[in-house]
Enzyme design. Sequence first.
Site, mmCIF file in Angstrom:
data_model
loop_
_atom_site.group_PDB
_atom_site.id
_atom_site.type_symbol
_atom_site.label_atom_id
_atom_site.label_comp_id
_atom_site.label_asym_id
_atom_site.label_seq_id
_atom_site.Cartn_x
_atom_site.Cartn_y
_atom_site.Cartn_z
ATOM 1 N N GLY A 16 2.303 2.088 10.747
ATOM 2 C CA GLY A 16 3.449 0.972 11.400
ATOM 3 C C GLY A 16 4.815 1.479 11.331
ATOM 4 N N LYS A 188 -0.089 10.208 -5.480
ATOM 5 C CA LYS A 188 0.043 11.515 -5.229
ATOM 6 C C LYS A 188 -0.181 11.686 -3.731
ATOM 7 C CE LYS A 188 -0.648 14.156 -8.301
ATOM 8 N NZ LYS A 188 0.205 14.592 -8.963
ATOM 9 N N GLN A 191 3.877 11.903 -2.806
ATOM 10 C CA GLN A 191 4.421 13.025 -3.618
ATOM 11 C C GLN A 191 4.175 14.081 -2.450
ATOM 12 O OE1 GLN A 191 3.616 13.561 -7.734
ATOM 13 N NE2 GLN A 191 3.093 11.361 -7.903
ATOM 14 N N CYS A 378 -1.909 -8.366 37.093
ATOM 15 C CA CYS A 378 -2.119 -7.261 37.895
ATOM 16 C C CYS A 378 -3.435 -7.142 38.569
ATOM 17 C CB CYS A 378 -1.947 -6.047 36.923
ATOM 18 S SG CYS A 378 -1.636 -4.474 37.951
ATOM 19 N N HIS A 514 3.559 -7.641 35.299
ATOM 20 C CA HIS A 514 3.209 -7.622 33.951
ATOM 21 C C HIS A 514 4.066 -8.560 33.177
ATOM 22 C CE1 HIS A 514 -0.094 -4.672 33.821
ATOM 23 N NE2 HIS A 514 0.477 -4.386 35.119
ATOM 24 N N GLU A 516 4.061 -9.884 30.150
ATOM 25 C CA GLU A 516 3.797 -9.463 29.054
ATOM 26 C C GLU A 516 4.980 -8.466 28.492
ATOM 27 O OE1 GLU A 516 0.539 -6.707 30.630
ATOM 28 O OE2 GLU A 516 1.693 -8.636 31.119
#
Length: 543
Positions: A16, A188, A191, A378, A514, A516
């Site tokens: 993310g 770990k 690290q 579309c 589109h 969105e």
Amino acid sequence: MTKFIFVTGGVVSSLGKGIAAASLGSLLEARGLKVSMLKMDPYINVDPGTMSPLQHGEVFVTDDGAETDLDLGHYERFVQRNFTKRNSFSTGQVYEKVIRNERRGDYLGGTVQVIPHITDEIKHRIKLAAAGADVALVEVGGTVGDIESLPFLEAIRQLGVEVGRDRAMFMHLTLLPYIAVAGEVKTKPTQHSVKELRSIGIQPDILICRSERPLEESEKRKIALFTNVEEKAVINSLDARTIYEVPRMLHEQGLDRLVTDRFRIDAPVADLSDWDDVVQAQLNPEKSVEIAMVGKYVDLTEAYKSLIEALIHGGIQTKTQVNIHYIDSEDLEKDGIGSIEKMDAILVPGGFGERGVEGKIAAIQFARENNVPYLGICLGMQMAVVEFARHVAGLPSAHSTELDPKTKTPVVALITEWTDENGQLVERDEKADLGGTMRLGGQSCALVEGSKMRDIYGEDVIRERHRHRYEVNDGYIAKLEAAGLKISGRSEDGNLVETVEIEDHPWFVACQFHPEFTSTPRNGHPLFKAFVEAASQHKQTTH
């Protein structure tokens, strides 16, 4: 002068980084700063436009027509500005430019190398994307340790040195796995990830640590000690109920304050009330709807990332929980339409190629014949036209030339090829007014007065983003309209069909663009709001 925050990731991919970077961008924007964001992808493809959605996920299209990584969608949904082709580039674009320079003789016969030629081109592109911003967040795709990412990491190391500590920060995102048997979080991997980063000359200033449970103070101290990062700069990013909680989560741990203090920026405290309203609406809906998304890439829902978020935004705007059912269109071909019969609405998204198309057409026919709200996007619009032509307009062989090049009834055709009213093929080359074979980016659309689309948008002319090669064939429009299909929107020049609807259906709407890509959690989008409302109304009247 622009300040830079370089964002890297370690341990595993898909942690993310894009959400974390976008959330920090939104926090800095809420403090009154002008923010730019950039995604650098280490793959050698020039762009993701030709990559399989099942490998790469969604291709996000910017208003200026760039085909980019889906993280650009996160950036635009969290930071309230549109980004451009400058805000995303790949290894392929960098090498292409450097090789072109070499062929022109720009390097005066010198040996072209990763350092300095590739890294200089990367730095040049970073500066272009950052121009004019108070703060630029620069995300390096991939994971530290990947060989593909090394030129980008070297470039940001160099740029960090060039601009100095007062103008550069490094933020590293890592995973802290929880081992249930041992009952503890393991530090770990983090690290080792930081050690890898430091080995190439980058010392993180901030660590964003992804974990399933809150970190203990002792664990933060341990991480800070072994990574040489201040304890207050070890930020815990828990799994959130919704990604729109992340800005508040990071703000409460002082992430934006760390940045403004480091850069000596005097900025007001961030007002996150709009994010609080979004989260409140999403997590406390008053009703719910079941929406079938009938597509061919449903095995990887990231292929429809912006569309999924836009439906969620429609739910936020209407205080509705939107439950999305991902239906493989090939399954409808094999097993029939039983899986969609109880849905409150049906959506067919974009896509390319013939696989699963007949399943989509079956879903559209079911929606049309049973008065189920339908939204086609579309390819979803093109197949709505094909379905209507076949089963209503008396054109049983109707198809798209993309899917059946030999069809005798090409109701959908390549933008450069059209069949006129006399059945003659009209061909236009790529230099003609209709443009090339791929129509990309923001385009204006004129809506018809009295149409459902005009009522939904409340405007005569709208601007939406496109990504397609095929259009409704003008030669068949008269016959389609005579049968009851309404052309409710066209390109401003009148040449291209942009939206269609069925007048005697409660809510049957489809668009070539589109929508969105322009939906955001704080403002939503009128088309998705109306679609969710239609689904809710259908549920009330039929159940």
